[in-house]
Motif scaffolding. Sequence first.
Motif, short mmCIF file in Angstrom:
data_model
loop_
_atom_site.label_atom_id
_atom_site.label_comp_id
_atom_site.label_asym_id
_atom_site.label_seq_id
_atom_site.Cartn_x
_atom_site.Cartn_y
_atom_site.Cartn_z
N PRO A 109 0.79 -1.24 0.00
CA PRO A 109 0.00 0.00 0.00
C PRO A 109 0.82 1.29 0.00
CG PRO A 109 -0.08 -1.07 2.15
CD PRO A 109 0.58 -2.04 1.23
N ASP A 110 2.11 1.22 0.31
CA ASP A 110 2.93 2.43 0.33
C ASP A 110 3.49 2.81 -1.03
OD1 ASP A 110 2.52 2.68 3.07
OD2 ASP A 110 4.33 1.54 3.59
N ALA A 111 3.35 1.95 -2.00
CA ALA A 111 3.90 2.22 -3.33
C ALA A 111 2.94 3.10 -4.13
CB ALA A 111 4.15 0.91 -4.07
N PRO A 112 3.45 3.83 -5.14
CA PRO A 112 2.57 4.61 -6.04
C PRO A 112 1.57 3.69 -6.73
CG PRO A 112 4.88 5.23 -6.34
CD PRO A 112 4.88 4.00 -5.47
N ASP A 163 -6.99 5.94 -8.95
CA ASP A 163 -6.05 6.77 -8.18
C ASP A 163 -5.04 7.46 -9.10
OD1 ASP A 163 -7.24 6.09 -5.79
OD2 ASP A 163 -5.78 4.54 -5.29
N VAL A 164 -4.59 6.73 -10.12
CA VAL A 164 -3.62 7.28 -11.05
C VAL A 164 -4.27 8.33 -11.95
CG1 VAL A 164 -2.05 6.76 -12.96
CG2 VAL A 164 -2.27 5.16 -11.05
N SER A 165 -5.53 8.10 -12.30
CA SER A 165 -6.25 8.97 -13.25
C SER A 165 -7.51 9.52 -12.60
CB SER A 165 -6.59 8.18 -14.52
OG SER A 165 -5.48 7.45 -14.99
N PRO A 166 -7.39 10.41 -11.62
CA PRO A 166 -8.56 10.90 -10.89
C PRO A 166 -9.57 11.64 -11.76
CG PRO A 166 -6.62 12.22 -10.38
CD PRO A 166 -6.14 11.04 -11.15
N ASP A 167 -9.12 12.17 -12.90
CA ASP A 167 -10.02 12.91 -13.78
C ASP A 167 -10.72 12.01 -14.80
OD1 ASP A 167 -9.36 15.31 -12.53
OD2 ASP A 167 -7.65 15.64 -13.87
N ALA A 168 -10.32 10.75 -14.84
CA ALA A 168 -10.94 9.83 -15.80
C ALA A 168 -12.33 9.43 -15.34
CB ALA A 168 -10.07 8.58 -15.96
#
Length: 220
Positions: A109-112, A163-168
Motif C-alpha cells: 500500500p505504500d507504493a505509487p 487513483d492514477v487517473s482521478p479525472d478519468a
Amino acid sequence: MNKRTAPFRTISPKTNSNISDCQSESGIARRGRPSVAPTRVLDAADALFASATSPSEVTMDAIAAAAGVGKGTLFRAFGSRDNLLNALWTAKLAALHTATEKGKSPLGPDAPSRDRAVAFLDALLTFKLKNRHLIRAREIAPGLLQSEHYKWMHGLLSGLIEDVSPDAVTDDAKYAAHVLLAGLHIDLIDELLDAGFSVQSIRHAQAEHARLVIDKLRSD
C-alpha cells in the motif's frame, strides 16, 4: 411428514473444525470414518494439480484417494468439486491478499498506485503460471466474472487505476481493469506459451501494455 434437513454449508480453508463421515456441520451424527482436517484435503488436491497433465485428472475420487479419506467426506465438507476447488483457490490466493494489504513496494500500500497496478498484474500472472491447472479448472467454469476472487481482483485494480487517473470517468477505469485482467486469462497464457513465448517475454509485454493503458487514461 418429512423432516426438513439442515442446509449444507461449505467451509473455508481457515475453518478449524473437522468434517467427517461421522458428523456433518449440522451436528447430525453419521457412521463412517474418523474426522479429517480440511487442510489435509486441500493439500492433497494442490499436490494433484501440481503433478497433473490436465485439470480433468483431479477428480473427487482422486482427491479422496490422495487424502486417504472417503469421497463422502469430501462432499460433506465441501458440497461439490467446484466448492472444494474454490476453497483451494482461496487458500492459494491468501499470500497475494496479504502482499497487497501489508506488503512492501511495489505491491504493498505504500507504493505509487501506477507501480502497484503493474506489480499486481505481474503477481497475478506469476500466480497463474504456478497454478495453471487449478486456474484452468476455475476459469473455464461458469460465472468467473461473478466470483468473489474476480471481484476482488477487479475492484483492487480499478481502484488503483482511478487513483492514477482521478479525472478519468469511473466507467473507463473499470473497463480498463476488465481489459487488463482479460489479458491474463489462462487460455491466452497457454496459447502464448504454446506459440513459443517465454515467461519473461509475456511478463514484459503485459507490464508494458498495462502502463500504456493506465497512462492513456491519465493523459485523456
